[in-house]
Design an enzyme around this catalytic site. Structure first.
Site, PDB file in Angstrom:
ATOM      1  N   ARG A  35       7.806 -13.787 -10.440  1.00  0.00           N
ATOM      2  CA  ARG A  35       8.087 -13.466 -11.837  1.00  0.00           C
ATOM      3  C   ARG A  35       9.490 -13.913 -12.251  1.00  0.00           C
ATOM      4  NH1 ARG A  35       5.201  -7.534 -12.350  1.00  0.00           N
ATOM      5  NH2 ARG A  35       3.268  -8.311 -13.260  1.00  0.00           N
ATOM      6  N   LYS A  43      -9.539   0.127  -6.716  1.00  0.00           N
ATOM      7  CA  LYS A  43     -10.299   1.063  -7.557  1.00  0.00           C
ATOM      8  C   LYS A  43     -11.218   0.413  -8.577  1.00  0.00           C
ATOM      9  CE  LYS A  43      -7.270   5.011  -7.595  1.00  0.00           C
ATOM     10  NZ  LYS A  43      -6.318   5.708  -8.466  1.00  0.00           N
ATOM     11  N   GLY A 101      -0.694  -8.865 -10.393  1.00  0.00           N
ATOM     12  CA  GLY A 101       0.480  -8.872  -9.530  1.00  0.00           C
ATOM     13  C   GLY A 101       0.124  -8.858  -8.049  1.00  0.00           C
ATOM     14  N   GLY A 116      -1.798  -5.812 -15.205  1.00  0.00           N
ATOM     15  CA  GLY A 116      -2.531  -5.077 -16.237  1.00  0.00           C
ATOM     16  C   GLY A 116      -2.667  -5.896 -17.517  1.00  0.00           C
TER      17      GLY A 116
END
Ligand code: 3PG
Length: 407
Positions: free
Chosen positions: A38, A206, A364, A388
């Site tokens: 990043r 998840k 990420g 996200g």
């Protein structure tokens, strides 16, 4: 950004929101950046502005501190790395909008870059109270001393309704950074008429984190390959026993709904047919490969934990990727941090690098995974800096940072 550069920035203070939220390793004084992806992605815009003579003030966050300073969330290690990479002068303010930041901002020379301390050390950055956020945005904007401008280059944070992303765009003339523009161009290729077959590979722990994106992809993708911790909820939804593997019982009905909806929408879920089951969650855990429909048949019985997709599944996933013209990958296939359980993730990454199609790695974790497994960024069509943010974009959500720029 080109519009701002055309206006002329020499001698002007330009506030840039960058995403310097990078993983760190080590402890205390030896904390250092573990993956500088990043930071590298943020460099071009800072460089362009510095070269044009702007006095650049960088706003960024790291981690999720609770609205007050905490040494482990200091941006210092990221700034140390930025200094190593940057061909321009980089300074660091130990505070965000306090006296130190104010005087360093005022003293900036043309072409210099000042990074402010973690925005989230001030609770107003992420506050739900509009007035609080606006007051903070006002103080940030005041660092430019009038005649300033704002550039949003933090693609990874455009889904956050935070002072430095949303509110500040109303306080200063606001411009879109090149990183945000490139990321949107790439993701739009996935949402608008992707070249088919379009294969999506989803992993990570998840299912609940991926619900909205799965829902949106059902009508768009041709194949969704599922691995990682979330796969056990899919296997359980098919009636298989998954031992002590990660399982989100409350998502079983939703997943069954997806499996049924997929059939109607012409999209196929491809689930692993074999799993690497381990005795415990540890790098050196005893393990064996079993069929996905017989996971409790391993020597560890009902206490075995699935930690990776098996070799046959990894091969099948690779074949599917090879025959695709567009591939989007989000989330590791197993616990790649442990070498014994990295095979699935490595095989998928390798298949993407060998693909002739357009390949995008989003998230990420997946980006860090491919780098830590030794793959080069350039071997992929695009590695998104957004975790996200890229998922929410693919979900079709309106993102606060983009709304603010449009306004
Ligand atoms: C990310 O890591 O996805 C971005 O930097 C946003 O961070 P956040 O999820 O803590 O808001």
């Amino acid at each position: 950004l080109d519009e701002l550069l055309a206006e002329g920035v020499r001698g002007r203070h330009v506030l840039v929101r960058s995403d310097l939220n990078v993983p760190l390793e080590g402890e205390g004084a030896s904390l250092a950046v573990a993956d500088d992806g990043r930071i590298r992605a943020s460099l071009p815009v800072l460089h362009k502005l510095a070269e044009a003579g702007a006095r650049v003030i960088v706003m960024a966050h790291l981690g999720r501190p609770k609205g007050e300073p905490e040494e482990r969330y200091s941006l210092r290690p990221a700034v140390v790395r930025l200094k190593e990479l940057a061909p321009f002068t980089v300074k660091f303010a130990e505070d965000t909008v306090g006296d130190g930041a104010k005087s360093l901002a005022a003293d900036l020379q043309d072409g210099e870059v000042l990074v402010l301390q973690n925005l989230r050390f001030d609770a107003r950055e992420t506050s739900k109270d509009d007035a609080q956020r606006q007051a903070f945005a006002e103080e940030l904007a005041a660092l430019t001393g009038g005649n300033g401008a704002y550039v949003d280059d933090a693609f990874g944070a455009v889904h956050r309704k935070h002072a430095s992303v949303f509110d500040i765009a109303a306080k200063l003339p606001a411009f879109q950074g090149d990183l945000v523009r490139t990321e949107l161009e790439v993701l739009t290729r996935l949402t608008d008429a992707p070249q088919r077959p379009y294969v999506v590979v989803l992993g990570g722990s998840k299912v609940s984190d991926k619900l909205a994106v799965i829902d949106n992809l059902l009508g768009r993708a041709d194949y969704i390959l599922v691995g990682g911790g979330m796969v056990f909820t899919f296997l359980a939804a098919q009636g298989y026993k998954v031992g002590a593997s990660l399982l989100e019982e409350d998502q079983l009905d939703t997943v069954r709904g997806y499996l049924a909806k997929a059939k109607e929408s012409g999209c196929s879920f491809i689930l692993p047919t074999d799993i690497v089951v381990a005795e415990k969650f540890a790098a050196d855990a005893a393990h064996e490969v079993v069929r996905a429909d017989e996971m409790e048949g391993s020597r560890f019985g009902a206490s075995g934990i699935g930690l990776d997709i098996g070799p046959d599944s990894a091969e099948a996933f690779a074949q599917q990727i090879h025959s695709a013209n567009t591939v989007f990958w989000n989330g590791p296939m197993g616990v790649f941090e442990f070498d014994a359980f990295a095979h699935g993730t490595r095989t998928v990454a390798k298949a993407l690098t060998g693909s002739d199609g357009f390949t995008v790695v989003g998230g990420g974790d997946s980006a860090s995974a491919v780098r830590s497994l030794g793959f080069d960024d350039n071997a992929f069509g695009h590695i998104s800096t957004g975790g996200g943010a890229s998922l929410e974009y693919l979900e079709g959500k309106a993102l606060p940072g983009l709304i603010a720029l449009d306004r």
